[in-house]
Design an enzyme around this catalytic site. Structure first.
Site, PDB file in Angstrom:
ATOM      1  N   HIS A 153       0.951  -1.408   0.375  1.00  0.00           N
ATOM      2  CA  HIS A 153      -0.142  -0.103  -0.177  1.00  0.00           C
ATOM      3  C   HIS A 153       0.699   1.457   0.228  1.00  0.00           C
ATOM      4  CE1 HIS A 153      -4.474  -1.878   1.062  1.00  0.00           C
ATOM      5  NE2 HIS A 153      -3.442  -2.853   1.246  1.00  0.00           N
ATOM      6  N   ASP A 357       3.941   9.383  -0.652  1.00  0.00           N
ATOM      7  CA  ASP A 357       2.191   8.551  -0.111  1.00  0.00           C
ATOM      8  C   ASP A 357       2.045   7.055  -1.068  1.00  0.00           C
ATOM      9  OD1 ASP A 357       0.184   7.970   1.504  1.00  0.00           O
ATOM     10  OD2 ASP A 357      -0.661   9.778   1.312  1.00  0.00           O
TER      11      ASP A 357
HETATM   12  C1  GDG Z   1      -2.267   3.462   3.457  1.00  0.00           C
HETATM   13  C2  GDG Z   1      -0.626   4.283   2.123  1.00  0.00           C
HETATM   14  C3  GDG Z   1      -2.673   4.727   0.515  1.00  0.00           C
HETATM   15  C4  GDG Z   1      -8.531   9.805   8.304  1.00  0.00           C
HETATM   16  N1  GDG Z   1      -8.978  10.203   9.691  1.00  0.00           N
HETATM   17  C5  GDG Z   1      -9.943  10.082   9.667  1.00  0.00           C
HETATM   18  C6  GDG Z   1     -10.378   8.773   8.534  1.00  0.00           C
HETATM   19  N2  GDG Z   1      -9.430   9.234   7.594  1.00  0.00           N
HETATM   20  C7  GDG Z   1      -9.416   8.482   6.989  1.00  0.00           C
HETATM   21  C8  GDG Z   1      -9.658   8.650   5.539  1.00  0.00           C
HETATM   22  C9  GDG Z   1      -9.032   7.619   4.714  1.00  0.00           C
HETATM   23  C10 GDG Z   1      -8.055   6.669   5.488  1.00  0.00           C
HETATM   24  O1  GDG Z   1      -8.694   6.915   7.103  1.00  0.00           O
HETATM   25  C11 GDG Z   1      -6.303   7.325   5.273  1.00  0.00           C
HETATM   26  O2  GDG Z   1      -6.285   6.706   3.855  1.00  0.00           O
HETATM   27  P1  GDG Z   1      -5.084   7.294   2.822  1.00  0.00           P
HETATM   28  O3  GDG Z   1      -4.758   6.937   1.808  1.00  0.00           O
HETATM   29  O4  GDG Z   1      -4.685   8.851   2.768  1.00  0.00           O
HETATM   30  O5  GDG Z   1      -3.410   6.799   4.261  1.00  0.00           O
HETATM   31  P2  GDG Z   1      -2.812   5.818   4.984  1.00  0.00           P
HETATM   32  O6  GDG Z   1      -3.588   5.832   6.051  1.00  0.00           O
HETATM   33  O7  GDG Z   1      -1.220   6.575   5.425  1.00  0.00           O
HETATM   34  O8  GDG Z   1      -3.279   4.076   3.891  1.00  0.00           O
HETATM   35  C12 GDG Z   1      -1.746   5.363   1.272  1.00  0.00           C
HETATM   36  C13 GDG Z   1      -3.425   3.558   1.419  1.00  0.00           C
HETATM   37  O9  GDG Z   1      -2.694   2.754   2.812  1.00  0.00           O
HETATM   38  C14 GDG Z   1      -4.790   2.229   0.901  1.00  0.00           C
HETATM   39  O10 GDG Z   1      -4.058   1.564  -0.165  1.00  0.00           O
HETATM   40  O11 GDG Z   1      -3.482   5.393  -0.304  1.00  0.00           O
HETATM   41  O12 GDG Z   1      -1.268   5.199   0.271  1.00  0.00           O
HETATM   42  O13 GDG Z   1      -0.425   5.078   2.802  1.00  0.00           O
HETATM   43  O14 GDG Z   1      -9.819   6.800   4.088  1.00  0.00           O
HETATM   44  O15 GDG Z   1     -11.373   9.213   5.771  1.00  0.00           O
HETATM   45  N3  GDG Z   1     -11.513   8.358   8.909  1.00  0.00           N
HETATM   46  C15 GDG Z   1     -12.291   8.535   9.879  1.00  0.00           C
HETATM   47  N4  GDG Z   1     -12.529   9.801  10.983  1.00  0.00           N
HETATM   48  C16 GDG Z   1     -10.687  10.014  10.681  1.00  0.00           C
HETATM   49  O16 GDG Z   1     -10.468  11.084  11.749  1.00  0.00           O
HETATM   50  N5  GDG Z   1     -13.590   7.563   9.653  1.00  0.00           N
END
Ligand code: GDG
Length: 470
Positions: A153, A357
Site C-alpha cells: 500500500h 504517499d
Molecule cells: C495507506 C497508504 C494508501 C482519516 N482520518 C479519519 C479517517 N481517515 C481515513 C481517510 C482515508 C484513510 O483514513 C486514510 O487513507 P490514506 O490513503 O490517506 O492514508 P494511509 O492511512 O497512510 O493509508 C496510502 C492507503 O494505505 C490505501 O492503500 O492510499 O498511501 O499510506 O480513507 O478518510 N476516517 C475516519 N475518521 C477520521 O478522523 N472515519
C-alpha cells in the site's frame, strides 16, 4: 467453496471503533464482493497471547494477540522504524536493529503458523503491506501450494534507497515467493523491477522460482466513488457540518491525515503561513481545518511531530488571528466517515501535500464528495500516488516548496467556477475509471492469470498448482 484469505497487520473486525487508516477502508470495500477470511493482529498486547475468531455473514475474522516483545520488535521496531521510513524515502529517520528484524521474522512465522491451522487447499491468499513481506516464504516453507498475492500500500523507492537498508538482501528477495506482487503505481513497480535486476540479475518483471513465476504489476487503489458522493450529499446537511459552516467566516479549506511525518503537515502549515503573509486580503475570509487523528503515538518521531505541528498551528494563530477569526483549526480527534464526507463537501479547497504517499485516499474522497455544480479545488502533492491519475484536474505542487504551495492556495481560492467545474469533471472521470469495486477483482484475476475473476474457477485452479520448489 473457495475463499479469499486476506492477511494484514490489523483487522477491521465487525463493531470495531473508529480507526483512521487507508488499508482498512480499501479492504472493507473489497470484502463486500467475496466470502473472505481476514487474519491479523488483534491490536492487543498480552502476556499469554490468544487467537480468536469472529464470524459475520460469509466472512470470518481471525485475530491474534501479540506479546510486548513482539509489539516492540515487529510493529514499533522493524515495521515502523525501519520499513515505513525507508519505503517513504526517509533514510534519515530509519533506526535499524538486528533484534527488531528477528522479531519481525518471528511474528511473520507466527502468522504463518496460525494460517496453516485454518487454510484450505483452494483458498486464494492475499497478503497486505510492509508488515508481512516475508510471509509467503514462511508459508512455502510450511508446504503451502496455494496461490499467494502481495499488495504494497505504500511506496517502493528506487534501489539506491532500498539497498541502504541493512539486510535488505534477506528481506526484499523473499517477495519472489509470491505469485503476484502488486504496487500502487507503475513507478513503484518499475523501482522494484530495477532492484531485482540490479541485485538478482533478473531481466524482466516475471521472475521464475522453479515451476512458479512471480509477476509484478501496478494496481492503483480507488474508493467507492458513487457511494461516497451520495454520503457527502446527505452529510453536508448534518448538524456538525452546518455548525462548522456557520462558525467559519468565509471559505473553508480542509486537510485530513493520520498524524504521520510522511503526510507533510508541518510544511503544509508553513505554506499556509506564507499564503497569509503574502495575501492580507484573504485574512478573515479563509479558515484552514486540519483533522489529524493521532497514530503510532508510542514511537518517538510521532510524538515529536505532534509537538511541532501543535507549535506551528499555534504560531500561525498567534500571528494572524483577530477576535472574530482564527486562520487554523487543528483537531486531533477522529471523526466519523459521514462527518468527513460532509466537511469535504463544505470545503472550497483541500490541501493534500504528503512528502511521499503510496496513493492517498483523502485526495480521492475529497473529489468524490464535491458538488459537481460548484466544486472545490484539490491541491495535491506530486509525490502522492494519486498524482499519476489526477494530473489533469488537480493543482499539483511540490510539498517541499512552501512558496509554491502558498501560491496554489491563492489560485484555488480565487479560481472561477467554470475552471473548478472542468477540473472536477476530469478528476471525477478518473475516479470512475478506477473504482475500488473493480480493484480486488483486477488484482485477483491477475493473481490467477485469468481475464476476469471467478472464485469457483480460481479455487479449482489453486488446487491444481504444482508444488513449489524448496
Ligand atoms: C495507506 C497508504 C494508501 C482519516 N482520518 C479519519 C479517517 N481517515 C481515513 C481517510 C482515508 C484513510 O483514513 C486514510 O487513507 P490514506 O490513503 O490517506 O492514508 P494511509 O492511512 O497512510 O493509508 C496510502 C492507503 O494505505 C490505501 O492503500 O492510499 O498511501 O499510506 O480513507 O478518510 N476516517 C475516519 N475518521 C477520521 O478522523 N472515519
Amino acid at each position: 467453496m473457495a475463499r479469499i484469505f486476506i492477511i494484514s497487520n490489523r483487522v477491521a473486525t465487525p463493531h470495531a471503533g473508529l480507526h483512521a487508516g487507508g488499508l482498512e477502508v480499501v479492504l472493507k470495500a473489497t470484502l463486500k464482493n467475496h466470502p473472505c477470511v481476514w487474519l491479523g493482529w488483534s491490536g492487543d498486547i498480552k502476556r499469554h497471547p490468544k487467537t480468536r475468531t469472529v464470524h459475520q455473514g460469509d466472512n470470518s475474522f481471525i485475530v491474534s494477540d501479540l506479546t510486548q516483545e513482539d509489539f516492540e520488535e515487529y510493529y514499533s521496531g522493524f515495521a515502523n522504524r525501519v520499513l515505513w521510513p525507508i519505503l517513504h524515502y526517509r533514510l534519515d529517520l530509519a533506526e535499524f536493529s538486528r533484534r527488531d528484524m528477528t522479531g519481525y521474522m518471528r511474528v511473520n512465522d507466527h502468522f504463518a503458523d496460525e494460517m496453516v491451522k485454518v487454510l484450505k487447499p483452494d483458498d486464494i491468499v492475499w497478503v497486505h503491506d510492509y508488515h508481512l513481506i516475508p510471509l509467503a516464504r514462511a508459508l512455502r516453507a510450511r508446504g503451502l501450494h496455494n496461490r499467494i498475492g502481495f499488495f504494497l500500500h505504500i511506496p517502493m523507492p528506487p534501489p539506491e534507497i532500498i539497498t541502504a537498508m541493512p539486510n535488505h538482501e534477506n528481506l526484499l528477495p523473499s517477495l519472489c515467493h509470491y505469485d503476484l506482487v502488486g504496487f500502487q503505481t507503475d513507478n513503484d513497480a518499475a523501482n522494484f523491477a530495477r532492484y531485482l535486476a540490479n541485485e538478482l540479475g533478473t531481466p524482466s518483471r516475471r521472475l521464475g522460482t522453479g515451476d512458479r513465476v512471480m509477476r509484478l504489476g501496478a494496481f492503483p487503489v480507488g474508493i467507492e466513488t458513487r457511494t461516497f458522493t451520495r454520503l457527502a450529499r446527505r452529510a453536508v446537511k448534518t448538524e456538525l457540518v452546518l455548525k462548522v459552516r456557520e462558525s467559519v467566516p468565509g471559505m473553508l479549506m480542509i486537510g485530513v491525515d493520520r498524524l504521520d511525518y510522511s503526510k507533510g503537515i508541518t510544511l503544509r502549515l508553513e505554506a499556509y503561513e506564507r499564503f497569509l503573509a503574502a495575501h492580507p486580503e484573504w485574512h478573515g475570509k479563509v479558515t484552514y481545518l486540519q483533522i489529524t487523528p493521532r497514530s503510532r503515538s508510542q514511537i518517538k518521531e510521532y510524538a515529536d511531530m505532534e509537538q511541532t505541528v501543535n507549535q506551528t498551528a499555534g504560531r500561525i494563530n498567534g500571528a494572524f488571528s483577530d477576535a472574530s477569526w482564527s486562520p487554523v483549526r487543528y483537531v486531533n480527534r477522529p471523526y466519523s466517515r459521514t462527518a468527513l464526507a460532509g466537511l469535504y463537501r463544505a470545503a472550497r479547497a483541500a490541501l493534500v501535500t504528503p512528502l511521499r504517499d503510496g496513493m492517498n485516499l483523502v485526495a480521492k474522497e475529497y473529489v468524490a464528495a464535491q458538488d459537481a455544480a460548484d466544486p472545490g479545488v484539490l491541491i495535491l502533492s506530486r509525490f502522492a500516488g494519486a498524482a499519476a491519475e489526477f494530473r489533469d484536474g488537480a493543482l499539483l505542487v511540490n510539498p517541499y516548496d512552501p512558496d509554491s504551495v502558498g501560491a496554489a492556495i491563492s489560485r484555488a481560492m480565487a479560481m472561477p467556477k467554470d475552471e473548478r467545474k472542468s477540473r472536477h469533471a476530469a478528476l471525477y472521470a478518473a475516479l470512475l475509471r478506477n473504482d475500488i469495486s473493480k480493484w480486488g477483482d483486477k488484482f485477483l484475476s491477475a493473481l490467477m492469470g485469468t481475464k476476469s475473476f471467478n472464485l469457483e474457477e480460481a479455487g479449482r485452479m489453486s488446487q491444481n498448482l504444482p508444488a513449489p520448489p524448496h
